[in-house]
Design an enzyme around this catalytic site. Structure first.
Site, PDB file in Angstrom:
ATOM      1  N   ARG A 122       0.569  -1.222  -0.192  1.00 52.16           N
ATOM      2  CA  ARG A 122      -0.041  -0.164   0.243  1.00 52.16           C
ATOM      3  C   ARG A 122       1.032   1.314   0.165  1.00 52.16           C
ATOM      4  NH1 ARG A 122      -3.584  -2.732   3.831  1.00 52.16           N
ATOM      5  NH2 ARG A 122      -4.609  -4.333   2.861  1.00 52.16           N
ATOM      6  N   LYS A 144       4.228  11.508 -11.403  1.00 57.10           N
ATOM      7  CA  LYS A 144       3.402  10.718 -11.919  1.00 57.10           C
ATOM      8  C   LYS A 144       3.443   9.176 -12.083  1.00 57.10           C
ATOM      9  CE  LYS A 144       0.113  14.100 -14.425  1.00 57.10           C
ATOM     10  NZ  LYS A 144       0.185  14.616 -16.540  1.00 57.10           N
ATOM     11  N   GLU A 186      10.846  18.091 -24.894  1.00 60.20           N
ATOM     12  CA  GLU A 186      10.246  18.675 -23.088  1.00 60.20           C
ATOM     13  C   GLU A 186      10.852  19.718 -22.395  1.00 60.20           C
ATOM     14  OE1 GLU A 186       8.172  16.813 -22.146  1.00 60.20           O
ATOM     15  OE2 GLU A 186       8.807  14.460 -22.512  1.00 60.20           O
ATOM     16  N   LYS A 228       8.719  23.016 -13.533  1.00 64.23           N
ATOM     17  CA  LYS A 228       8.056  22.058 -13.321  1.00 64.23           C
ATOM     18  C   LYS A 228       8.151  22.216 -12.561  1.00 64.23           C
ATOM     19  CE  LYS A 228       6.506  17.216 -13.923  1.00 64.23           C
ATOM     20  NZ  LYS A 228       6.445  16.397 -14.944  1.00 64.23           N
ATOM     21  N   GLU A 238      -3.289  17.332 -10.704  1.00 63.53           N
ATOM     22  CA  GLU A 238      -3.718  18.599 -12.075  1.00 63.53           C
ATOM     23  C   GLU A 238      -5.053  18.421 -12.328  1.00 63.53           C
ATOM     24  OE1 GLU A 238      -1.813  16.771 -15.983  1.00 63.53           O
ATOM     25  OE2 GLU A 238      -3.642  16.655 -16.742  1.00 63.53           O
ATOM     26  N   ARG A 242      -1.361  22.622 -13.976  1.00 67.26           N
ATOM     27  CA  ARG A 242      -0.408  21.726 -14.704  1.00 67.26           C
ATOM     28  C   ARG A 242      -0.386  20.462 -16.085  1.00 67.26           C
ATOM     29  NH1 ARG A 242       1.821  16.483 -11.063  1.00 67.26           N
ATOM     30  NH2 ARG A 242       2.891  15.637 -12.670  1.00 67.26           N
ATOM     31  N   ASN A 246       1.292  19.173 -20.631  1.00 70.16           N
ATOM     32  CA  ASN A 246       0.272  17.911 -21.552  1.00 70.16           C
ATOM     33  C   ASN A 246       0.966  18.409 -22.940  1.00 70.16           C
ATOM     34  OD1 ASN A 246      -0.176  16.811 -19.198  1.00 70.16           O
ATOM     35  ND2 ASN A 246      -1.884  17.396 -18.944  1.00 70.16           N
ATOM     36  N   HIS A 249       0.744  16.452 -26.141  1.00 70.64           N
ATOM     37  CA  HIS A 249       0.612  14.914 -25.696  1.00 70.64           C
ATOM     38  C   HIS A 249      -0.891  14.948 -25.931  1.00 70.64           C
ATOM     39  CE1 HIS A 249       3.669  15.911 -23.011  1.00 70.64           C
ATOM     40  NE2 HIS A 249       3.843  14.856 -22.274  1.00 70.64           N
ATOM     41  N   HIS A 253       0.168  10.897 -27.920  1.00 68.21           N
ATOM     42  CA  HIS A 253      -0.501  10.068 -27.000  1.00 68.21           C
ATOM     43  C   HIS A 253      -1.022   8.658 -28.158  1.00 68.21           C
ATOM     44  CE1 HIS A 253      -0.458  10.971 -22.621  1.00 68.21           C
ATOM     45  NE2 HIS A 253       1.365  10.572 -23.173  1.00 68.21           N
ATOM     46  N   HIS A 265       8.483   8.332 -26.985  1.00 67.03           N
ATOM     47  CA  HIS A 265       7.337   9.691 -25.891  1.00 67.03           C
ATOM     48  C   HIS A 265       7.774  10.898 -26.491  1.00 67.03           C
ATOM     49  CE1 HIS A 265       4.994  11.039 -23.355  1.00 67.03           C
ATOM     50  NE2 HIS A 265       5.258  11.754 -22.879  1.00 67.03           N
TER      51      HIS A 265
HETATM   52  P1  NAD Z   1      13.222   4.565 -21.542  1.00 69.52           P
HETATM   53  O1  NAD Z   1      12.893   5.067 -18.982  1.00 69.52           O
HETATM   54  O2  NAD Z   1      12.944   4.153 -22.339  1.00 69.52           O
HETATM   55  O3  NAD Z   1      14.754   4.839 -21.643  1.00 69.52           O
HETATM   56  C1  NAD Z   1      15.780   5.629 -23.661  1.00 69.52           C
HETATM   57  C2  NAD Z   1      15.908   4.500 -23.240  1.00 69.52           C
HETATM   58  O4  NAD Z   1      18.016   4.890 -22.987  1.00 69.52           O
HETATM   59  C3  NAD Z   1      16.222   2.528 -23.007  1.00 69.52           C
HETATM   60  O5  NAD Z   1      16.287   2.009 -24.022  1.00 69.52           O
HETATM   61  C4  NAD Z   1      17.524   3.034 -21.939  1.00 69.52           C
HETATM   62  O6  NAD Z   1      17.670   1.721 -21.281  1.00 69.52           O
HETATM   63  C5  NAD Z   1      18.505   4.492 -22.023  1.00 69.52           C
HETATM   64  N1  NAD Z   1      19.331   4.663 -21.533  1.00 69.52           N
HETATM   65  C6  NAD Z   1      18.174   5.588 -20.235  1.00 69.52           C
HETATM   66  N2  NAD Z   1      19.796   6.118 -19.782  1.00 69.52           N
HETATM   67  C7  NAD Z   1      20.711   5.990 -20.623  1.00 69.52           C
HETATM   68  C8  NAD Z   1      22.452   6.413 -19.797  1.00 69.52           C
HETATM   69  N3  NAD Z   1      22.242   7.767 -19.709  1.00 69.52           N
HETATM   70  N4  NAD Z   1      22.765   6.132 -21.394  1.00 69.52           N
HETATM   71  C9  NAD Z   1      22.826   5.026 -22.045  1.00 69.52           C
HETATM   72  N5  NAD Z   1      20.991   5.364 -22.443  1.00 69.52           N
HETATM   73  C10 NAD Z   1      20.142   4.978 -21.238  1.00 69.52           C
HETATM   74  O7  NAD Z   1      12.854   6.498 -21.942  1.00 69.52           O
HETATM   75  P2  NAD Z   1      12.371   7.434 -21.589  1.00 69.52           P
HETATM   76  O8  NAD Z   1      12.497   8.407 -22.873  1.00 69.52           O
HETATM   77  O9  NAD Z   1      13.477   8.357 -20.074  1.00 69.52           O
HETATM   78  O10 NAD Z   1      10.756   8.000 -21.178  1.00 69.52           O
HETATM   79  C11 NAD Z   1      10.196   7.839 -21.281  1.00 69.52           C
HETATM   80  C12 NAD Z   1       8.577   7.528 -20.852  1.00 69.52           C
HETATM   81  O11 NAD Z   1       8.684   8.387 -19.743  1.00 69.52           O
HETATM   82  C13 NAD Z   1       7.467   7.165 -21.568  1.00 69.52           C
HETATM   83  O12 NAD Z   1       7.201   5.968 -20.949  1.00 69.52           O
HETATM   84  C14 NAD Z   1       6.810   8.611 -21.227  1.00 69.52           C
HETATM   85  O13 NAD Z   1       5.151   8.134 -20.802  1.00 69.52           O
HETATM   86  C15 NAD Z   1       7.010   8.955 -19.883  1.00 69.52           C
HETATM   87  N6  NAD Z   1       6.820  10.137 -19.383  1.00 69.52           N
HETATM   88  C16 NAD Z   1       6.128   9.955 -17.755  1.00 69.52           C
HETATM   89  C17 NAD Z   1       6.511  11.767 -17.464  1.00 69.52           C
HETATM   90  C18 NAD Z   1       5.436  11.847 -16.303  1.00 69.52           C
HETATM   91  O14 NAD Z   1       5.236  12.742 -15.525  1.00 69.52           O
HETATM   92  N7  NAD Z   1       6.231  10.203 -14.962  1.00 69.52           N
HETATM   93  C19 NAD Z   1       6.921  12.868 -17.851  1.00 69.52           C
HETATM   94  C20 NAD Z   1       6.940  12.962 -19.152  1.00 69.52           C
HETATM   95  C21 NAD Z   1       7.453  11.226 -20.083  1.00 69.52           C
HETATM   96  N1  GLY Z   2       4.379  14.951 -17.965  1.00 70.38           N
HETATM   97  C1  GLY Z   2       3.567  15.690 -17.477  1.00 70.38           C
HETATM   98  C2  GLY Z   2       3.104  16.217 -16.226  1.00 70.38           C
HETATM   99  O1  GLY Z   2       3.867  15.324 -15.266  1.00 70.38           O
HETATM  100  O2  GLY Z   2       1.610  16.621 -15.604  1.00 70.38           O
END
Ligand code: NAD
Ligand code: GLY
Length: 361
Positions: A122, A144, A186, A228, A238, A242, A246, A249, A253, A265
């Site tokens: 939990r 998030k 971003e 942010k 949000e 907030r 997006n 997005h 998406h 993404h």
């Molecule tokens: P990811 O985590 O898949 O990383 C991208 C690639 O880079 C992977 O293959 C990883 O293994 C590699 N990698 C990571 N760090 C590295 C480094 N320092 N050197 C070499 N390789 C490295 O993708 P991402 O682009 O970091 O994140 C995308 C995700 O984030 C999506 O699922 C998206 O929906 C989410 N997201 C969430 C929020 C939020 O607010 N929670 C905001 C934006 C995006």
């Molecule tokens: N990436 C959008 C948010 O964190 O609200």
């Protein structure tokens, strides 16, 4: 080193940004969660090979009891079965209610590990140790967390704030170029929605950013975290401002879903931002120069500005399935100028189809 404080009352935390911070991960862990029991270090199969050893050395040096959990790199892992895998590993690794989880990696690792921490017993504490630019400037702060369903991004999730975010700028040295592009999309998004001065700083320092100058990258990451963090402090769940985060997005998406999450993404957000500019031109007659300025900065960094292989109609249908749809109406964040944006419910589907067409090649 820079510190950005995210002010959320009892859920407040610091984002530490600097070089070489992974080597001191255990110190951050102790100061953020001083009564923690057994720890889990979660990373994907790529990050494990490059950075797990540095964090583990820091933990071992301080006598921290931990288990390493590794999942297959890629967005496909950010799923209900990926979540189940993490929770089972956390149980097998003998974590308890006072344990803390370290999410070392990109946004996939942070989102899924954060959600596992929100669900396990939990809710237990977690720290974000982002290693992609996207995770540093966006996904690691704000709380998030979640996973995808086959037909929708981030459909299952929770708000669960990290106890600290530790950003080691040195990890950007190994990040592939196309992943840098995703993070820069971003970064630019933050300037477009809220801060023209920040947008200008990125324009002026584009060459140093491309060269991955660590001092300039520290400034860029800290600037995005400040923007942010400020938004999240005002509107954690949000209900208002907030939603501006997006930008791009609703369009993005749809591209991600129709590509079966093969499209990154950040690439989807970039293309979605340009489609949002087009839509704002159609609905509000904003100056075309706004899109030109953003597109020109995207091109400087080699960021994707258009995509092929898609038709507008199926993309529109995918948008209706997104969680940003409310009461059957599509909702978009649209720029008014560089540094200001607004959420708009849009019923003019012809304008949306034209905006989609404007980014298809
Ligand atoms: P990811 O985590 O898949 O990383 C991208 C690639 O880079 C992977 O293959 C990883 O293994 C590699 N990698 C990571 N760090 C590295 C480094 N320092 N050197 C070499 N390789 C490295 O993708 P991402 O682009 O970091 O994140 C995308 C995700 O984030 C999506 O699922 C998206 O929906 C989410 N997201 C969430 C929020 C939020 O607010 N929670 C905001 C934006 C995006
Ligand atoms: N990436 C959008 C948010 O964190 O609200």
């Amino acid at each position: 080193m820079s510190t950005v404080h995210v002010d959320l009352g009892t859920n407040s935390y610091d984002i530490e940004i600097g070089q070489g911070l992974l080597r001191n991960a255990a110190d951050h862990l102790t100061s953020a969660c001083n009564d923690h029991t057994r720890v889990a270090l979660v990373c994907d199969s790529n990050v494990e090979k490059i950075y797990a050893a540095a964090v583990e050395k820091s933990l071992q040096d301080k006598g921290v009891d931990f288990v390493r959990i590794v999942f297959a790199a890629g967005e496909e892992s950010k799923s209900m079965s990926g979540l189940g895998f993490l929770c089972n590993q956390m149980l097998a690794g003998k974590l308890d209610r006072k344990s803390c989880v370290l999410a070392l990696g990109g946004g996939v690792t942070g989102d899924m590990t954060g959600f596992a921490a929100a669900c396990f017993m939990r809710g237990i504490r977690f720290l974000q140790l982002p290693t992609t630019l996207l995770a540093m400037v966006d996904s690691s702060s704000g709380g998030k967390t979640g996973v995808n369903l086959p037909h929708g991004k981030n459909i299952v999730g929770a708000f669960h704030q990290p106890s600290r975010v530790i950003i080691d700028i040195d990890t950007l040295r190994t990040l592939p170029e196309e992943e840098m592009h995703c993070g820069l999309a971003e970064v630019i998004k933050h300037g477009v929605i809220l801060d023209e001065t920040y947008f200008g700083y990125v324009e002026e320092n584009a060459e140093a950013i491309k060269q991955r100058n660590p001092e300039v990258l520290t400034e860029v990451v800290a600037g995005s975290c400040r923007i942010k963090g400020g938004v999240v402090s005002q509107d954690e769940k949000e209900h208002g401002i907030r939603a501006l985060l997006n930008l791009g997005h609703t369009f993005g998406h749809a591209f991600e879903a129709l590509s079966n999450y093969k499209m990154r993404h950040g690439d989807a957000v970039a293309v979605g931002t340009l489609a949002a500019c087009d839509l704002a031109e159609r609905l509000w007659s904003i100056s075309p120069e706004i899109r030109s300025r953003i597109e020109s900065l995207f091109k400087t960094f080699g960021i994707t500005c258009s995509v092929s292989g898609y038709e507008p109609e199926p993309l529109l249908q995918a948008m209706y399935g997104d969680k940003k749809t409310m009461g059957g109406k599509l909702r978009f964040v649209l720029p008014q100028k560089i540094g200001a944006a607004k959420v708009e419910a849009v019923t003019d589907t012809d304008a949306v189809l034209c905006a989609l067409q404007s980014v298809l090649s």
